[in-house]
Scaffold this motif. Structure first.
Motif, PDB file in Angstrom:
ATOM      1  N   ALA A  19      12.241  69.756  30.363  1.00 51.40           N
ATOM      2  CA  ALA A  19      10.924  70.944  31.309  1.00 51.40           C
ATOM      3  C   ALA A  19      10.291  70.240  32.342  1.00 51.40           C
ATOM      4  O   ALA A  19      10.254  70.651  33.692  1.00 51.40           O
ATOM      5  N   ALA A  20      10.009  68.589  32.040  1.00 50.08           N
ATOM      6  CA  ALA A  20       9.188  67.836  33.708  1.00 50.08           C
ATOM      7  C   ALA A  20      10.549  68.546  34.496  1.00 50.08           C
ATOM      8  O   ALA A  20       9.969  68.397  35.562  1.00 50.08           O
ATOM      9  N   PHE A  21      11.797  67.796  33.995  1.00 48.07           N
ATOM     10  CA  PHE A  21      12.807  67.732  35.205  1.00 48.07           C
ATOM     11  C   PHE A  21      12.984  69.292  35.379  1.00 48.07           C
ATOM     12  O   PHE A  21      12.928  69.195  37.110  1.00 48.07           O
ATOM     13  N   ALA A  22      13.273  69.769  35.109  1.00 46.63           N
ATOM     14  CA  ALA A  22      13.084  71.267  35.461  1.00 46.63           C
ATOM     15  C   ALA A  22      12.503  72.101  35.728  1.00 46.63           C
ATOM     16  O   ALA A  22      13.376  72.910  37.672  1.00 46.63           O
ATOM     17  N   ASP A  23      11.614  72.070  35.985  1.00 46.35           N
ATOM     18  CA  ASP A  23       9.796  71.929  36.754  1.00 46.35           C
ATOM     19  C   ASP A  23       9.886  71.412  37.830  1.00 46.35           C
ATOM     20  O   ASP A  23       9.882  71.986  39.341  1.00 46.35           O
ATOM     21  N   SER A  24      10.371  70.108  38.327  1.00 45.45           N
ATOM     22  CA  SER A  24      10.756  69.714  39.537  1.00 45.45           C
ATOM     23  C   SER A  24      11.554  70.234  40.156  1.00 45.45           C
ATOM     24  O   SER A  24      12.220  70.004  41.620  1.00 45.45           O
ATOM     25  N   LEU A  25      12.583  70.872  40.701  1.00 40.20           N
ATOM     26  CA  LEU A  25      13.708  71.689  40.803  1.00 40.20           C
ATOM     27  C   LEU A  25      13.219  72.382  41.952  1.00 40.20           C
ATOM     28  O   LEU A  25      12.444  73.069  41.805  1.00 40.20           O
ATOM     29  N   ASP A  26      14.262  72.329  42.903  1.00 36.40           N
ATOM     30  CA  ASP A  26      13.765  73.161  44.219  1.00 36.40           C
ATOM     31  C   ASP A  26      14.594  74.440  44.207  1.00 36.40           C
ATOM     32  O   ASP A  26      15.281  74.813  42.691  1.00 36.40           O
ATOM     33  N   GLN A  27      13.828  75.830  44.679  1.00 35.26           N
ATOM     34  CA  GLN A  27      14.330  76.876  44.153  1.00 35.26           C
ATOM     35  C   GLN A  27      15.152  77.628  44.066  1.00 35.26           C
ATOM     36  O   GLN A  27      16.608  78.089  43.483  1.00 35.26           O
ATOM     37  N   ALA A  28      16.643  76.460  44.918  1.00 33.35           N
ATOM     38  CA  ALA A  28      18.146  76.708  44.783  1.00 33.35           C
ATOM     39  C   ALA A  28      19.039  76.054  43.408  1.00 33.35           C
ATOM     40  O   ALA A  28      19.372  77.363  43.051  1.00 33.35           O
ATOM     41  N   SER A  29      18.425  75.392  43.049  1.00 33.23           N
ATOM     42  CA  SER A  29      18.405  75.123  42.067  1.00 33.23           C
ATOM     43  C   SER A  29      17.687  75.704  40.466  1.00 33.23           C
ATOM     44  O   SER A  29      18.483  76.077  39.371  1.00 33.23           O
ATOM     45  N   VAL A  30      16.858  76.278  40.793  1.00 30.76           N
ATOM     46  CA  VAL A  30      16.265  76.985  40.057  1.00 30.76           C
ATOM     47  C   VAL A  30      17.659  78.599  39.648  1.00 30.76           C
ATOM     48  O   VAL A  30      17.221  78.487  38.467  1.00 30.76           O
ATOM     49  N   GLU A  31      17.218  79.068  40.887  1.00 23.09           N
ATOM     50  CA  GLU A  31      18.081  79.836  41.062  1.00 23.09           C
ATOM     51  C   GLU A  31      19.401  79.918  40.504  1.00 23.09           C
ATOM     52  O   GLU A  31      19.940  80.429  39.622  1.00 23.09           O
ATOM     53  N   GLN A  32      20.644  79.041  40.437  1.00 20.29           N
ATOM     54  CA  GLN A  32      21.579  78.394  40.119  1.00 20.29           C
ATOM     55  C   GLN A  32      21.811  77.881  38.557  1.00 20.29           C
ATOM     56  O   GLN A  32      22.106  78.438  37.048  1.00 20.29           O
ATOM     57  N   LEU A  33      20.414  77.828  37.981  1.00 27.00           N
ATOM     58  CA  LEU A  33      19.495  77.605  36.686  1.00 27.00           C
ATOM     59  C   LEU A  33      20.158  78.740  35.977  1.00 27.00           C
ATOM     60  O   LEU A  33      20.319  79.890  34.334  1.00 27.00           O
ATOM     61  N   ASP A  34      19.254  79.668  36.829  1.00 28.49           N
ATOM     62  CA  ASP A  34      18.789  81.443  36.249  1.00 28.49           C
ATOM     63  C   ASP A  34      20.930  81.880  35.782  1.00 28.49           C
ATOM     64  O   ASP A  34      20.917  82.999  34.957  1.00 28.49           O
ATOM     65  N   ALA A  35      20.853  81.461  37.174  1.00 29.96           N
ATOM     66  CA  ALA A  35      22.490  82.430  36.972  1.00 29.96           C
ATOM     67  C   ALA A  35      23.575  81.541  35.841  1.00 29.96           C
ATOM     68  O   ALA A  35      24.335  82.320  35.343  1.00 29.96           O
ATOM     69  N   ILE A  36      23.521  80.007  35.994  1.00 29.50           N
ATOM     70  CA  ILE A  36      23.664  79.729  34.499  1.00 29.50           C
ATOM     71  C   ILE A  36      23.161  80.582  32.752  1.00 29.50           C
ATOM     72  O   ILE A  36      24.365  81.023  32.304  1.00 29.50           O
ATOM     73  N   ALA A  37      22.595  80.687  32.611  1.00 30.07           N
ATOM     74  CA  ALA A  37      21.785  81.090  31.842  1.00 30.07           C
ATOM     75  C   ALA A  37      22.547  82.467  31.606  1.00 30.07           C
ATOM     76  O   ALA A  37      22.132  82.875  30.388  1.00 30.07           O
ATOM     77  N   GLN A  38      22.831  83.602  32.537  1.00 33.09           N
ATOM     78  CA  GLN A  38      22.818  85.029  32.607  1.00 33.09           C
ATOM     79  C   GLN A  38      24.446  84.469  32.332  1.00 33.09           C
ATOM     80  O   GLN A  38      25.118  85.511  31.452  1.00 33.09           O
ATOM     81  N   ARG A  39      25.423  83.500  32.949  1.00 37.66           N
ATOM     82  CA  ARG A  39      26.648  83.571  32.249  1.00 37.66           C
ATOM     83  C   ARG A  39      26.714  83.579  30.994  1.00 37.66           C
ATOM     84  O   ARG A  39      27.682  83.965  30.472  1.00 37.66           O
ATOM     85  N   LEU A  40      26.155  82.372  30.578  1.00 42.53           N
ATOM     86  CA  LEU A  40      26.072  81.981  28.989  1.00 42.53           C
ATOM     87  C   LEU A  40      25.560  83.237  28.214  1.00 42.53           C
ATOM     88  O   LEU A  40      26.682  83.087  27.131  1.00 42.53           O
TER      89      LEU A  40
END
Length: 139
Positions: free
Chosen positions: A108-129
């Protein structure tokens, strides 16, 4: 990114010379020792014994990266998986190693430190999953 291949090399780790030769095989698709040796020696600052190329090609075959075909008395090598599939496998292994930390606070700490583009990419991955799992359940 390419899907994970059905075949997985026995050993994902490769040394620098193995990686260089593997890249040549991916580029040329089917090679002989001479093809690889000539390509490496095209750099005038390089020296490499012909037998070393043979050894590395055989080692990559043993590790499961290449297939070796014998025709009469000559040998050719070709990749067992594509370069894109290799990248997918390496990413999969790195993700599993990261998740093996097993501590949700660290992840969670790692994910919290990501920039906005990385967060959007993680959201896209979650949606695809979600879509893949939903499609699987509907079958």
């Amino acid at each position: 990114m390419a899907p994970l291949p059905d075949h997985r090399p026995k050993h994902l780790s490769v040394g620098p010379l193995e990686a260089e030769i593997l890249a040549i095989v991916w580029e040329l698709e089917t090679v002989t020792v001479k093809d690889v040796h000539d390509r490496i020696l095209a750099d005038p600052d390089r020296e490499l014994a012909y037998t070393s190329v043979t050894t590395v090609l055989n080692r990559l075959t043993t590790k499961g990266w290449l297939l070796c075909d014998k025709q009469n008395r000559s040998f050719t090598w070709r990749p067992r998986i594509s370069q894109a599939q290799a990248r997918a496998l390496q990413a999969y292994e790195q993700l599993n190693q990261f998740l093996a930390v097993g501590n949700a606070d660290v992840v969670a700490a790692f994910a919290d430190s990501l920039d906005q583009a990385s967060v959007e990419q993680l959201d896209a991955i979650a949606q695809r999953l979600k879509a893949v799992r939903q499609a699987r359940e509907e079958k």
